[in-house]
Design an enzyme around this catalytic site. Sequence first.
Site, mmCIF file in Angstrom:
data_model
loop_
_atom_site.group_PDB
_atom_site.id
_atom_site.type_symbol
_atom_site.label_atom_id
_atom_site.label_comp_id
_atom_site.label_asym_id
_atom_site.label_seq_id
_atom_site.Cartn_x
_atom_site.Cartn_y
_atom_site.Cartn_z
ATOM 1 N N SER A 73 42.138 39.424 40.264
ATOM 2 C CA SER A 73 42.829 38.906 39.084
ATOM 3 C C SER A 73 42.848 39.898 37.927
ATOM 4 C CB SER A 73 42.180 37.602 38.625
ATOM 5 O OG SER A 73 40.787 37.781 38.406
ATOM 6 N N ASP A 240 40.024 31.663 29.053
ATOM 7 C CA ASP A 240 39.102 31.027 29.998
ATOM 8 C C ASP A 240 37.679 31.544 29.856
ATOM 9 O OD1 ASP A 240 39.253 33.551 31.089
ATOM 10 O OD2 ASP A 240 39.957 32.906 33.062
ATOM 11 N N HIS A 243 38.114 36.028 32.097
ATOM 12 C CA HIS A 243 38.986 37.182 32.293
ATOM 13 C C HIS A 243 39.230 37.904 30.966
ATOM 14 C CE1 HIS A 243 39.904 34.749 35.908
ATOM 15 N NE2 HIS A 243 39.983 35.936 36.477
#
Length: 335
Positions: A73, A240, A243
């Site tokens: 990610s 979040d 990240h």
Amino acid sequence: MARRIATAAAYGGGGISLLGGAAAGLLFTEMRYARRHVARSPAGEPPLADGVYGTAFAASAGPPWRLAMLGDSTAAGLGVRRSGQTPGALLASGLAAVSERPVELHSVALSGADSADLERQVSLLLTEPGRAPVPDVCVLMIGANDITGHVPPARSVKHLADAISRLRTAGCQVVVGTCPDLGSVEPVGQPLRWIAGRLCRQLAAAQTIAVVELGGRTVSLGTLLGPEFAANPRELFGPDRYHPSAEGYQTAAMAMLPTLCDAVGAWPVEERAEAARRERLLPVADAAAAAAAEGGTEVSAAGGEGRRTLGAMLRRRRRRPLPAADEGITASAGT
């Protein structure tokens, strides 16, 4: 190579293997809690950043560089909303500005991927019908999900080495941003925070040995980003709290850009000379351990193309400011 990887995987001490039963139970309980906390914080999907960057240089330069992003990610840019804020877009625009030549970006990175998924990603780049020609240079960012998924370092590095071997055989230059420091993630508490940092350094060192032995280059991100993220979590983490934010990705891209440019021969001669004054020739395992302990450090093979690796060059390059990533991008990229 296997012996050297094993040496690097043990960097910093035995890690989980030294924990007693009760401590190990506490560790995995905290890890499950941290993962549930992150899972409840929706980050959406990373923006599509594929496209051509630096089109202003198209009239006066050669064909576009072909840059590919692989990994998890963080390679995909999860946590930001605009394509120009992803690491792929930042690196593509930076390479275009330095080389004064357009850059065509393709990303096959996947959120949630660990090193085992690299086989699929490399196949997408090299064998999928209708794909663009083989990339000139590939950037990989991988390792965090191997740590949280309890993947043994030897297995993780084997998957990475297989991917690097395929890319190098196909003629790609390879730059790997090694495992980040998960000990700086806000939902992670003690003792998991301390242990996670150690495990990440162990994996980063092992990754470096495998990559350098196969002719690639690494840039250590763990201790570069870890203290900065811990000191400025509101700025460098995304919504979040796991990240990176746009500023966090920019910090990582600034560290990787000089190595990316040098890999394709586009780094200015005067800046190469400056970097040469701060480089050291070390055994590969020693360079890997040193890089894991000092973020922003590049490690590359000292033998040169087509020659046996004689050691590793440890370089500390100056971070370079990045241009606006969404200037000069074609309409084929996301928004």
